[in-house]
Design an enzyme around this catalytic site. Structure first.
Site, PDB file in Angstrom:
ATOM      1  CB  SER A  61      -0.887   0.016   1.245  1.00 48.22           C
ATOM      2  OG  SER A  61      -1.527   1.266   1.419  1.00 48.22           O
ATOM      3  CE1 TYR A  68      -4.123  -2.471   4.825  1.00 46.33           C
ATOM      4  CE2 TYR A  68      -3.440  -0.180   4.679  1.00 46.33           C
ATOM      5  CZ  TYR A  68      -3.805  -1.362   4.063  1.00 46.33           C
ATOM      6  OH  TYR A  68      -3.844  -1.432   2.687  1.00 46.33           O
TER       7      TYR A  68
END
Length: 272
Positions: free
Chosen positions: A147, A160
């Site tokens: 990401s 995350y």
């Protein structure tokens, strides 16, 4: 993209989103594909889409599906062994499975932290370990889905962010370790992609929330990424054209990250 036809590919998290789009693209390119996911219904639907995509090449029978949780060592073993049994080889591993959960430190629970790290990082490490002997035989390729938030900070989603930062460094470490074996290891780093994992954006799980939030702020074409943009880059990274690329975390965000940290303008959960 050349050199893909006939290769055997595992795509985790392929019951929806980036994983599904990637599995279908590999099917269209003439690959054998193992699909993996927890929702057996959606996984079956994705497998049928692969069969339709592969029909033009006459290989509708080159697809298998393994349902299960990738944090389960038995499931990881089954995914790899079933692939080897069905296709006789493993050329590509796409580690796409993941979860997006957890808050800021004052509100963070150990359960959310452990769940995120187990799914996003630990299971990827040990899936790669399981697949390694077979990838050595074919001098194969690994792509992890990371990401753009791996290098950014934000007020929420702490585990995350940590898991994706660790994924990027895993890619670099494994590229050095496995390069002498002929195995390439790379990552794609998407921004907001209109998939099920981003349902936290907006109110009541608005299916268009990603487009509404990320689209107007994305320099390229003023729209958020779809799953296909990410799938195309994954396929490139395992193709012959990318044969000298390894250890890279390739940002695929339409220029979004060039504007600075999105969490400076992203609406907070529950805000209007």
């Amino acid at each position: 993209m050349s050199g893909l036809a006939g290769k055997s590919v595992i795509v985790t998290g392929s019951s929806s989103g980036i994983g599904e789009a990637t599995a279908i693209l590999f099917a269209r390119k003439g690959c054998n594909v193992t699909l993996c996911g927890q929702d057996s219904g959606r996984l079956q639907e994705a497998e049928e889409k692969c069969k339709q995509a592969g029909a033009a090449g006459g290989h509708t029978n080159r697809f298998i599906a393994v349902a299960g949780d990738m944090t389960d060592s038995g499931v990881r073993k089954k995914v790899v062994q079933d692939t080897q049994a069905a296709f006789g080889r493993l050329d590509v591993l796409v580690a796409n499975h993941g979860v997006l959960m957890g808050g800021a430190l004052p509100d963070l629970s150990e359960i959310d932290y452990d769940t995120t790290m187990d799914i996003n990082l630990k299971s990827t490490v040990f899936l790669i370990k399981e697949a390694l002997p077979y990838l050595e035989m074919t001098k194969g390729s690994i792509v992890c889905v990371s990401s753009i938030f791996s290098t950014m900070t934000g007020p929420n989603l702490l585990p995350y962010f940590l898991s994706k930062a660790a994924t990027d460094h895993l890619v670099r470490c494994l590229a050095v370790q496995l390069g002498p074996k002929g195995i390439r290891v790379n990552a794609v780093n998407p921004s907001g992609v209109n998939t099920r994992i981003a349902r936290f954006l907006g109110d009541s799980g608005d299916p268009d929330a990603v487009d509404k939030v990320f689209g107007p702020n994305t320099p390229l074409a003023g729209q958020a990424s779809g799953a296909q943009e990410q799938a195309d880059v994954i396929a490139f990274l395992v193709s012959e054209e990318a044969r000298f690329i390894t250890g890279q975390c390739l940002v695929v965000d339409g220029g979004l990250g060039l504007k600075g940290n999105p969490f400076n303008w992203l609406p907070q959960q529950g805000s209007s």
